[in-house]
Design a protein around this motif. Sequence first.
Motif, PDB file in Angstrom:
ATOM      1  N   GLY A  38       0.807  -1.207   0.000  1.00  0.00           N
ATOM      2  CA  GLY A  38       0.000   0.000   0.000  1.00  0.00           C
ATOM      3  C   GLY A  38       0.843   1.261   0.000  1.00  0.00           C
ATOM      4  O   GLY A  38       0.430   2.313   0.505  1.00  0.00           O
ATOM      5  N   ASP A  39       2.041   1.170  -0.577  1.00  0.00           N
ATOM      6  CA  ASP A  39       2.940   2.322  -0.619  1.00  0.00           C
ATOM      7  C   ASP A  39       2.563   3.243  -1.779  1.00  0.00           C
ATOM      8  O   ASP A  39       1.814   2.872  -2.676  1.00  0.00           O
ATOM      9  N   ASN A  40       3.092   4.462  -1.740  1.00  0.00           N
ATOM     10  CA  ASN A  40       2.853   5.407  -2.822  1.00  0.00           C
ATOM     11  C   ASN A  40       3.545   4.937  -4.098  1.00  0.00           C
ATOM     12  O   ASN A  40       4.585   4.268  -4.042  1.00  0.00           O
ATOM     13  N   GLU A  41       2.959   5.293  -5.221  1.00  0.00           N
ATOM     14  CA  GLU A  41       3.543   4.914  -6.499  1.00  0.00           C
ATOM     15  C   GLU A  41       4.937   5.503  -6.640  1.00  0.00           C
ATOM     16  O   GLU A  41       5.199   6.634  -6.242  1.00  0.00           O
ATOM     17  N   ILE A  42       5.843   4.703  -7.205  1.00  0.00           N
ATOM     18  CA  ILE A  42       7.220   5.147  -7.401  1.00  0.00           C
ATOM     19  C   ILE A  42       7.688   4.695  -8.774  1.00  0.00           C
ATOM     20  O   ILE A  42       7.325   3.616  -9.241  1.00  0.00           O
ATOM     21  N   SER A  43       8.475   5.523  -9.424  1.00  0.00           N
ATOM     22  CA  SER A  43       8.963   5.186 -10.762  1.00  0.00           C
ATOM     23  C   SER A  43      10.124   4.197 -10.668  1.00  0.00           C
ATOM     24  O   SER A  43      10.740   4.015  -9.615  1.00  0.00           O
ATOM     25  N   VAL A  44      10.424   3.565 -11.804  1.00  0.00           N
ATOM     26  CA  VAL A  44      11.561   2.649 -11.853  1.00  0.00           C
ATOM     27  C   VAL A  44      12.853   3.379 -11.501  1.00  0.00           C
ATOM     28  O   VAL A  44      13.664   2.894 -10.697  1.00  0.00           O
ATOM     29  N   ASP A  45      13.058   4.554 -12.088  1.00  0.00           N
ATOM     30  CA  ASP A  45      14.290   5.305 -11.831  1.00  0.00           C
ATOM     31  C   ASP A  45      14.432   5.664 -10.359  1.00  0.00           C
ATOM     32  O   ASP A  45      15.528   5.586  -9.788  1.00  0.00           O
ATOM     33  N   ALA A  46      13.329   6.057  -9.736  1.00  0.00           N
ATOM     34  CA  ALA A  46      13.371   6.412  -8.317  1.00  0.00           C
ATOM     35  C   ALA A  46      13.675   5.184  -7.461  1.00  0.00           C
ATOM     36  O   ALA A  46      14.465   5.254  -6.506  1.00  0.00           O
ATOM     37  N   MET A  47      13.063   4.050  -7.793  1.00  0.00           N
ATOM     38  CA  MET A  47      13.320   2.819  -7.048  1.00  0.00           C
ATOM     39  C   MET A  47      14.783   2.419  -7.160  1.00  0.00           C
ATOM     40  O   MET A  47      15.432   2.053  -6.169  1.00  0.00           O
ATOM     41  N   VAL A  48      15.317   2.486  -8.372  1.00  0.00           N
ATOM     42  CA  VAL A  48      16.710   2.119  -8.601  1.00  0.00           C
ATOM     43  C   VAL A  48      17.653   3.044  -7.831  1.00  0.00           C
ATOM     44  O   VAL A  48      18.630   2.593  -7.220  1.00  0.00           O
ATOM     45  N   THR A  49      17.347   4.345  -7.831  1.00  0.00           N
ATOM     46  CA  THR A  49      18.185   5.304  -7.110  1.00  0.00           C
ATOM     47  C   THR A  49      18.190   5.019  -5.621  1.00  0.00           C
ATOM     48  O   THR A  49      19.245   5.013  -4.969  1.00  0.00           O
ATOM     49  N   HIS A  50      17.003   4.773  -5.052  1.00  0.00           N
ATOM     50  CA  HIS A  50      16.897   4.452  -3.626  1.00  0.00           C
ATOM     51  C   HIS A  50      17.704   3.190  -3.292  1.00  0.00           C
ATOM     52  O   HIS A  50      18.464   3.165  -2.322  1.00  0.00           O
ATOM     53  N   CYS A  51      17.511   2.143  -4.083  1.00  0.00           N
ATOM     54  CA  CYS A  51      18.165   0.864  -3.802  1.00  0.00           C
ATOM     55  C   CYS A  51      19.676   0.942  -3.989  1.00  0.00           C
ATOM     56  O   CYS A  51      20.439   0.387  -3.188  1.00  0.00           O
ATOM     57  N   ASN A  52      20.119   1.637  -5.033  1.00  0.00           N
ATOM     58  CA  ASN A  52      21.554   1.714  -5.287  1.00  0.00           C
ATOM     59  C   ASN A  52      22.300   2.439  -4.176  1.00  0.00           C
ATOM     60  O   ASN A  52      23.478   2.171  -3.924  1.00  0.00           O
ATOM     61  N   GLY A  53      21.619   3.373  -3.510  1.00  0.00           N
ATOM     62  CA  GLY A  53      22.239   4.049  -2.380  1.00  0.00           C
ATOM     63  C   GLY A  53      22.610   3.083  -1.274  1.00  0.00           C
ATOM     64  O   GLY A  53      23.650   3.228  -0.619  1.00  0.00           O
ATOM     65  N   GLU A  54      21.769   2.064  -1.061  1.00  0.00           N
ATOM     66  CA  GLU A  54      22.026   1.052  -0.044  1.00  0.00           C
ATOM     67  C   GLU A  54      22.948  -0.051  -0.559  1.00  0.00           C
ATOM     68  O   GLU A  54      23.777  -0.584   0.177  1.00  0.00           O
ATOM     69  N   LEU A  55      22.803  -0.394  -1.827  1.00  0.00           N
ATOM     70  CA  LEU A  55      23.590  -1.489  -2.393  1.00  0.00           C
ATOM     71  C   LEU A  55      25.064  -1.134  -2.549  1.00  0.00           C
ATOM     72  O   LEU A  55      25.921  -2.026  -2.575  1.00  0.00           O
ATOM     73  N   LYS A  56      25.367   0.145  -2.638  1.00  0.00           N
ATOM     74  CA  LYS A  56      26.743   0.586  -2.868  1.00  0.00           C
ATOM     75  C   LYS A  56      27.686   0.032  -1.813  1.00  0.00           C
ATOM     76  O   LYS A  56      28.814  -0.379  -2.118  1.00  0.00           O
ATOM     77  N   LYS A  57      27.240   0.002  -0.552  1.00  0.00           N
ATOM     78  CA  LYS A  57      28.109  -0.472   0.530  1.00  0.00           C
ATOM     79  C   LYS A  57      28.389  -1.966   0.436  1.00  0.00           C
ATOM     80  O   LYS A  57      29.317  -2.472   1.068  1.00  0.00           O
ATOM     81  N   MET A  58      27.593  -2.690  -0.373  1.00  0.00           N
ATOM     82  CA  MET A  58      27.803  -4.127  -0.567  1.00  0.00           C
ATOM     83  C   MET A  58      28.431  -4.435  -1.916  1.00  0.00           C
ATOM     84  O   MET A  58      28.456  -5.582  -2.356  1.00  0.00           O
ATOM     85  N   ALA A  59      28.940  -3.401  -2.600  1.00  0.00           N
ATOM     86  CA  ALA A  59      29.567  -3.557  -3.924  1.00  0.00           C
ATOM     87  C   ALA A  59      28.591  -4.152  -4.933  1.00  0.00           C
ATOM     88  O   ALA A  59      28.957  -4.956  -5.784  1.00  0.00           O
ATOM     89  N   LEU A  60      27.310  -3.761  -4.820  1.00  0.00           N
ATOM     90  CA  LEU A  60      26.275  -4.186  -5.756  1.00  0.00           C
ATOM     91  C   LEU A  60      25.610  -2.960  -6.358  1.00  0.00           C
ATOM     92  O   LEU A  60      25.633  -1.865  -5.784  1.00  0.00           O
ATOM     93  N   LYS A  61      24.983  -3.157  -7.512  1.00  0.00           N
ATOM     94  CA  LYS A  61      24.325  -2.038  -8.184  1.00  0.00           C
ATOM     95  C   LYS A  61      23.299  -2.571  -9.174  1.00  0.00           C
ATOM     96  O   LYS A  61      23.512  -3.599  -9.825  1.00  0.00           O
ATOM     97  N   ILE A  62      22.161  -1.870  -9.275  1.00  0.00           N
ATOM     98  CA  ILE A  62      21.178  -2.182 -10.318  1.00  0.00           C
ATOM     99  C   ILE A  62      21.525  -1.311 -11.515  1.00  0.00           C
ATOM    100  O   ILE A  62      21.583  -0.083 -11.409  1.00  0.00           O
ATOM    101  N   GLU A  63      21.772  -1.942 -12.645  1.00  0.00           N
ATOM    102  CA  GLU A  63      22.235  -1.230 -13.831  1.00  0.00           C
ATOM    103  C   GLU A  63      21.432  -1.665 -15.044  1.00  0.00           C
ATOM    104  O   GLU A  63      20.856  -2.752 -15.069  1.00  0.00           O
ATOM    105  N   SER A  64      21.393  -0.819 -16.055  1.00  0.00           N
ATOM    106  CA  SER A  64      20.677  -1.152 -17.292  1.00  0.00           C
ATOM    107  C   SER A  64      21.584  -0.930 -18.495  1.00  0.00           C
ATOM    108  O   SER A  64      22.573  -0.198 -18.434  1.00  0.00           O
TER     109      SER A  64
END
Length: 278
Positions: A38-64
């Motif tokens: 039931g969360d607010n709608e979010i775009s793909v780019d916004a989701m990727v940006t949010h997640c990549n901020g956290e994934l960076k510390k684990m040497a991971l990244k969502i990329e296209s």
Amino acid sequence: MPPMAQTRHLFLQGMLSAGYVDDGTMQKMVETSYTAFGDNEISVDAMVTHCNGELKKMALKIESCKDDVSGEKVWALINTREDFSATHYGCSLDKSLLKLFKCLLENILNQDGKIGHHDAWNVGRELRLQNKNLKDIENICNELVKEGWLDSVSGDYTLGPRGLLELQTHLQTHFKDDLVKCMHCRTLVIYRLNCPHCGENAHAWCHKRYVHSLGSSECKKCKGRWDVPVDLDSACAKERRRKLDERKIQKDIDNTFSMSGSVPLIDDDANEDEDDED
């Protein structure tokens, strides 16, 4: 846990399970994630940006990137370490079979971006991998195609979209002199067409788009005749088209999330506690 944190966790678990996805599936995964809580709608780019901020510390990244053969946009959760062996975590292959993939990659890059099926199987046989026969090597190559590490295009193997995303740093470091850019989009091209007159390189989809916009089959550089290729038979693109079927795509998404479990990758509450301590 806040709804947005739960949304990110569900989405990331789906990405881990999926390996790599086309743009249509990516849109569905994001939509499924935020509607589940039931969360607010979010775009793909916004989701990727949010997640990549956290994934960076684990040497991971969502990329296209755009698929070399079809030009379709694809996404993957990749590791950002330069070490080639770091890709082992996502490849489900032991060291000897990872060696086969590395040998095939070297052959692909040294042979104009592709290697024939039988030549590839013979490469594997010459490595004498755990007494595996030619049929075993063929099955391994098919599995690499299924996972997107390789692609099978009209009788040849080339680097697949997941491999292209995952190995960008490795390619730039170890194969810099073997890499070429598409004359149209100026990005890296592995599986490529060559002008029959000047030898210039291009993505098949880039050259097709250029010829259609120009209204004439010619090379952008030398102006010699360079016909648009027939549609290439890409195994990876076929699999993505199958998933774009509306009935199947939702089933795939549901399976992706049900297989991924519910254990969060990132503990937002713990991060908030650390921030409070600071």
